[in-house]
Design an enzyme around this catalytic site. Sequence first.
Site, mmCIF file in Angstrom:
data_model
loop_
_atom_site.group_PDB
_atom_site.id
_atom_site.type_symbol
_atom_site.label_atom_id
_atom_site.label_comp_id
_atom_site.label_asym_id
_atom_site.label_seq_id
_atom_site.Cartn_x
_atom_site.Cartn_y
_atom_site.Cartn_z
ATOM 1 N N HIS A 1 -3.526 8.148 5.562
ATOM 2 C CA HIS A 1 -3.772 6.828 4.976
ATOM 3 C C HIS A 1 -5.235 6.458 5.183
ATOM 4 C CE1 HIS A 1 -2.577 3.073 3.228
ATOM 5 N NE2 HIS A 1 -2.849 2.364 4.324
ATOM 6 N N CYS B 1 0.789 -1.233 0.000
ATOM 7 C CA CYS B 1 0.000 0.000 0.000
ATOM 8 C C CYS B 1 0.821 1.283 0.000
ATOM 9 C CB CYS B 1 -0.952 -0.005 1.191
ATOM 10 S SG CYS B 1 -1.944 -1.502 1.298
ATOM 11 N N HIS C 1 -9.773 1.902 -0.933
ATOM 12 C CA HIS C 1 -8.333 1.695 -0.750
ATOM 13 C C HIS C 1 -7.778 1.075 -2.031
ATOM 14 C CE1 HIS C 1 -4.491 0.901 0.704
ATOM 15 N NE2 HIS C 1 -4.744 0.269 1.853
#
Length: 839
Positions: free
Chosen positions: A282, A150, A318
């Site tokens: 995030h 990520c 995401h």
Amino acid sequence: MGILSSLADNIVDFKQALLNKTCGVKDSARFSEWFENARAAEILHEIDYSDIPEDILKSQDNAALWAYKVSKDALTQAGLINDQASLDDTGLVVGVSSAGTEAFLPLFEQRIKDFSLKKAMYSGGFSSCCSSVSTLLGLKGGTELVATACTASPNAIGIAYDFIQNGKGTTMLAVGTEPIYLPTFAGFYALNVMHEESCTPFSGTSGMSIGEGAGAIVLEEYEHAIARGATIYGEILSYATSCDAYHETGPDPRANGAVQVMNKAMENAGITPEQIDYVNVHGTGTEANDRIETMAMKKVFENTDKLQVSSTKSFFGHNIGAAGIVELISCLVTLPEKHLLPTLNFTVPRPNCDLDYVPNEFKEKEVNIFMKNNYAFGGNNCCIIVSTKPGTTPVSSYNPKRVAISGLGAVSAIGHTVNEILDHIWNNNSAPDLGSVEFYEDTLEEAKELLEVLDTTGQFKELLGDDYTVANVLPQNEPNFKTFQVQNLEPRKHLRRFDARKATRGGTFALISLAETLNLAQRKIKRDGHELGLVMGMSRGPQETTYKYLQSLKPDPRKVRTSEFPGSLMNSIATFCGISEGIKGYTTTLATGQNAALGALAYGYEIVRQQLQSQVLVGGADEYFPSMALYMDAVTQKIQMSPKAEDYQIYSDKAQGYMSGEGACMLLLEDLESTQARNVEIQAEIVGYGKSNSTTYFDASQIDEKSEAMSLAIQRALKDAGLTTKDIGLVCGTSNGAVDSVKIELGAIHRIFKDENAQVPVVNYNGYFGFVESCAGLLNLAMIIDCLKKQAIPAIPYTENFCDGRINFVRTPLKAEIKHALLVGANEGGNYYAFIIKG
């Protein structure tokens, strides 16, 4: 900039969708086949690829096609799409988590009849999207693939930024691309971290919403952009990475890694927390992430009363490997107009989540400097500092440092330490006993079914020629098929502590070579792990763990084994080493394929040269595993089947493909002055490097063009080092020995050295190790270091008749005066490296 998101397929519509507070998370028709309440932010747009030839289009997966689309849009917006002179010098860095997956989906989605051998050949490698995009767009500045899950795309931006900072070029293309595939969706679903509706970061019910997307930005040296009248959308002031060194999936509960990365990024930019006007976090929506991320910001920003932060994952989910770059673009299209992005779906704040998360509505605010944070499995952290008002922040500076190699370690088929390897080469020189290849029954059954499909559909003849039939293929567990395997290794003889339960074969090799490297460099990690970085280069990655995870998808992906999910990621070996040794500095995994560790070497060199970190470990590791990929490599005669190591003859006139090897090699790069101050022996110095890539990925016949591209990498390395060919006393190639690989490498060496240094000695030591894909270049570099010390050169092993009379191959050991050596390497997709090493 270029964008592809569940919200839109272009910058204008994407911006409007953000301003309209559109949420792209919907019910997923694709994944509802297997999962209840399957929700995702998916890309469902019809995308025009009419400019790509039909035969090439069929060979590409979405990871590559999306990367191409956003890259083309970004170059067009930058006014560079038709400027071939600029494209020739433009490098490409792509961030992705699950690349190379789509071609193999038919195998573990139990629809094997849909398998395309052509797609597997051109899109089945982890870094194949880099080769495809650079070829289609005509980029020749070299490529890299970042695989830190990520944090992959913001890390890709950081590497591109460093390339410009170090004066290696004026333009770079940074890309993130991430389609959602079944293994990823199933892994997160089984971990029970998915939100049943749409994620609500920092509030309400915890849980993430998975999304897919792609983004690209053109980075350009500021004065160069000004000079050509380019429109500038923002200025990157700095970035940093770090590692928690805590857990494979969970974040450090003290948030130390997140705090460290923010502070380091601000230090690099020469700014203070008070100058940060906004943080794009995030913000996955999971309980652990949101709580610990909030804690980290409280530790960094002492006065949080005026701090405003928000999560754009509430808009488009995401996006995993593409998350950071898509979120950064979200900021760049809204913040300059004083629109502070909200966190959508915000309800009641969760315990310990008590910052201003800009709930639900845009706020008007003047933002100059903002921070973009992303975190990943394995404790990888990344922070980028950006200004929306280019040229208004004082420029930071650094004094370039000389970069020494102060430690090295290796594990291979001929020795478990560097000294054992050197002793074997100088004193023993006997060929090692090879390890047998024995495929699992389920792999053989799957292979048999696949081969029948390929034969029935005519794919064999289409790609491999009329003489190729299924009758030629590898029999079950062919007794003459062997590889260079590490045998009789006892980890506890080399390591102070070793957890066999968590150690993969490749991870064990990496950790043993890392420990040897630190020992030689007299570097003990106590409480200063944050001062040591780690950059790993991977090719096939943790194959056994990946195999177990993918097999568990069948027959019911809802029952996938979550214990193997994080371990199947490309960055898992770096994670294992970081946790084992407490390494917390700049941490990255590159997965650029063969010779990926040479990419790690270049990046580690940049980090030390800029004083971002005074010490960085770089390396690569490969493990033997009887995979379907190994089977197909044998079927297509890419690798040779032989019971004897002596049959692996590099630069032979009777090349028969390469023989696979396993092992690891690690180096410690260090500021030369620091090494001297510690009274540690300097093994060698890196004095320059060059990178390039060919643009003939889809045409294997273009050997001369590929060789010319490798020549360009050598020219760039010589220029970077301020040397000429006359200064080079030894050339070391890393070709795997296959016919085309040899022709490209030797053609480049001849082209560069023929006029002024035609008799320069040329070596390649892969015959000793087998072709250890990720770190072949570093294993050869270990040999170069020994040559520089001894002023003597071992012969190329086993080769009886050499293939090129123009080259001065080292056929017998010789004494020679060597001050500088050249190391060259390539990956399978046409990416080339050259390094100048000084003794």
